[in-house]
Design a protein around this motif. Structure first.
Motif, PDB file in Angstrom:
ATOM      1  N   VAL A 176     103.655  82.641  88.246  1.00 34.85           N
ATOM      2  CA  VAL A 176     104.965  82.658  88.908  1.00 34.85           C
ATOM      3  C   VAL A 176     105.964  81.752  88.188  1.00 34.85           C
ATOM      4  CG1 VAL A 176     106.221  82.234  91.063  1.00 34.85           C
ATOM      5  CG2 VAL A 176     103.908  83.193  91.142  1.00 34.85           C
ATOM      6  N   PHE A 177     105.615  80.472  88.013  1.00 33.77           N
ATOM      7  CA  PHE A 177     106.584  79.554  87.402  1.00 33.77           C
ATOM      8  C   PHE A 177     106.864  79.955  85.948  1.00 33.77           C
ATOM      9  CE2 PHE A 177     108.406  75.719  85.615  1.00 33.77           C
ATOM     10  CZ  PHE A 177     109.298  75.345  86.609  1.00 33.77           C
ATOM     11  N   ASN A 178     105.854  80.427  85.260  1.00 33.26           N
ATOM     12  CA  ASN A 178     106.053  80.840  83.869  1.00 33.26           C
ATOM     13  C   ASN A 178     106.994  82.049  83.790  1.00 33.26           C
ATOM     14  OD1 ASN A 178     105.286  79.933  81.241  1.00 33.26           O
ATOM     15  ND2 ASN A 178     104.199  81.867  80.966  1.00 33.26           N
ATOM     16  N   ARG A 179     106.854  82.972  84.744  1.00 36.77           N
ATOM     17  CA  ARG A 179     107.756  84.134  84.791  1.00 36.77           C
ATOM     18  C   ARG A 179     109.181  83.674  85.137  1.00 36.77           C
ATOM     19  NH1 ARG A 179     110.013  87.721  82.915  1.00 36.77           N
ATOM     20  NH2 ARG A 179     110.442  89.748  83.829  1.00 36.77           N
ATOM     21  N   TYR A 180     109.281  82.721  86.051  1.00 35.41           N
ATOM     22  CA  TYR A 180     110.588  82.138  86.395  1.00 35.41           C
ATOM     23  C   TYR A 180     111.252  81.558  85.138  1.00 35.41           C
ATOM     24  CZ  TYR A 180     113.728  78.357  88.003  1.00 35.41           C
ATOM     25  OH  TYR A 180     114.792  77.491  88.162  1.00 35.41           O
ATOM     26  N   LEU A 181     110.477  80.839  84.325  1.00 39.58           N
ATOM     27  CA  LEU A 181     111.026  80.264  83.089  1.00 39.58           C
ATOM     28  C   LEU A 181     111.559  81.352  82.162  1.00 39.58           C
ATOM     29  CD1 LEU A 181     108.452  77.493  82.062  1.00 39.58           C
ATOM     30  CD2 LEU A 181     110.760  77.157  82.945  1.00 39.58           C
ATOM     31  N   GLU A 182     110.804  82.440  82.044  1.00 37.83           N
ATOM     32  CA  GLU A 182     111.243  83.553  81.182  1.00 37.83           C
ATOM     33  C   GLU A 182     112.576  84.117  81.665  1.00 37.83           C
ATOM     34  OE1 GLU A 182     106.703  85.076  80.039  1.00 37.83           O
ATOM     35  OE2 GLU A 182     107.952  86.277  81.383  1.00 37.83           O
ATOM     36  N   VAL A 183     112.700  84.294  82.982  1.00 39.17           N
ATOM     37  CA  VAL A 183     113.939  84.846  83.546  1.00 39.17           C
ATOM     38  C   VAL A 183     115.094  83.862  83.353  1.00 39.17           C
ATOM     39  CG1 VAL A 183     115.064  85.727  85.638  1.00 39.17           C
ATOM     40  CG2 VAL A 183     112.666  86.285  85.207  1.00 39.17           C
ATOM     41  N   MET A 184     114.833  82.556  83.557  1.00 41.55           N
ATOM     42  CA  MET A 184     115.885  81.548  83.380  1.00 41.55           C
ATOM     43  C   MET A 184     116.342  81.476  81.915  1.00 41.55           C
ATOM     44  SD  MET A 184     116.648  80.568  86.339  1.00 41.55           S
ATOM     45  CE  MET A 184     116.100  82.176  86.912  1.00 41.55           C
TER      46      MET A 184
END
Length: 314
Positions: A176-184
């Motif tokens: 989840v957090f890694n995907r959030y980083l990609e989107v950010m």
């Protein structure tokens, strides 16, 4: 998790009072003694231990709520593709971000409702506030560690109401957090977002902090990789898919030009620390001092029934 009556109060911005009335020291002291601070820091440190010595590519349990959170982030990613940057004279802060953000502002509660089971539906409005806060400021078109903290608070709230559980720890960070980083990162690149409250060359990073903490924990007791290696381009390219810290370094080197020691002086200094456990401990201290205890970063933090400003009770 509390009853629906407990979850419905709107969140209050306890720091958002007229400037002349602000006593920063007492306000910060109130924040540091609060249940919100204790829960938030406890959450960060629990995840820090949960990913210790583990690769991003290792096997871990992926629950249904984790899958739903990834789907939510995929939706945000798709909206970026559907909202291309507009032509404008200024290079930074593309106004198309405001269009993208308006969609999130409108849809946030519905998105959160897809993750939360029906019997907890009353929590959605409160939890959605943290999601909206986590992507940057639509007026200034900037993004920084305060927004990142809002996303961690969003995940913390999902843990508090029982949507995410103890055995989701690795998936929370790695999936989840890694995907959030990609989107950010995609948001930052697409809309040329300004760093919020950046300390420039003296800051750790223009946009993020948590992936450096959790990423350094991943590398503790690594048989070959030492802190001095992360400034080696070849090492970063070979290992970034396994380690969040190296993924951050790769992004910085893609976005910035010139010698690493000049554009990322703090990270360059960290590369001289002898062990990853010392790096990890130092970054946790630095996060508290430079992010959580800095008024400009924390002044927008929201408090409510899930992350209350009341003094810690245990």
């Amino acid at each position: 998790s509390g009853t629906s009556e407990e979850m419905t109060p709107p969140l209050q911005q306890n720091f958002m009072i007229p400037k002349k009335e602000i006593n920063m020291v007492s306000d910060m002291a109130k924040w540091k003694r609060s249940q919100a601070y204790a829960d938030y820091m406890g959450f960060i440190l629990t995840l820090n231990e949960g990913v210790r010595g583990k690769k991003l590519t290792c096997e871990y349990k992926v629950s249904e709520p984790i899958e739903k959170l990834v789907a939510l982030l995929n939706t945000l990613d798709r909206w970026i593709d559907e909202t291309p940057p507009v032509d404008q004279p200024s290079r930074f802060g593309n106004k198309a971000f405001r269009t993208w953000y308006a969609k999130l502002d409108q849809e946030a509660e519905k998105l959160v409702a897809t993750v939360i089971p029906k019997h907890l539906a009353a929590a959605a409005p409160e939890v959605a506030v943290y999601l909206k806060e986590s992507v940057g400021n639509s007026t200034r078109i900037d993004y920084g560690t305060g927004h990142e903290a809002a996303f961690a608070a969003f995940l913390c709230c999902l843990c508090k109401i029982g949507v995410l559980r103890v055995d989701d720890q690795m998936a929370i960070v790695f999936k989840v957090f890694n995907r959030y980083l990609e989107v950010m990162r995609k948001l930052q690149k697409t809309y040329r977002m300004e760093p919020a409250g950046s300390q420039g060359v003296w800051g750790l990073d223009d946009f993020q902090f948590l992936p450096f903490i959790w990423g350094s924990s991943q590398l503790i007791d690594h048989p070959n990789l030492e802190p001095r290696h992360f400034v080696d381009e070849k090492v970063v390219k070979e290992n970034h898919k396994d380690y969040m810290f190296l993924e951050c370094i790769l992004f910085i080197t893609e976005m910035k030009t010139g010698p690493f020691a000049e554009h990322s002086n703090q990270l360059w200094n960290i590369s001289a620390v002898p062990s990853w456990s010392k790096v990890n401990q130092g970054l946790i201290r630095m996060y508290k001092a430079e992010c959580l205890e800095k008024f400009p970063v924390i002044q927008h933090f929201k408090f409510g029934s899930l992350l209350p400003i009341q003094p810690v009770t245990s």
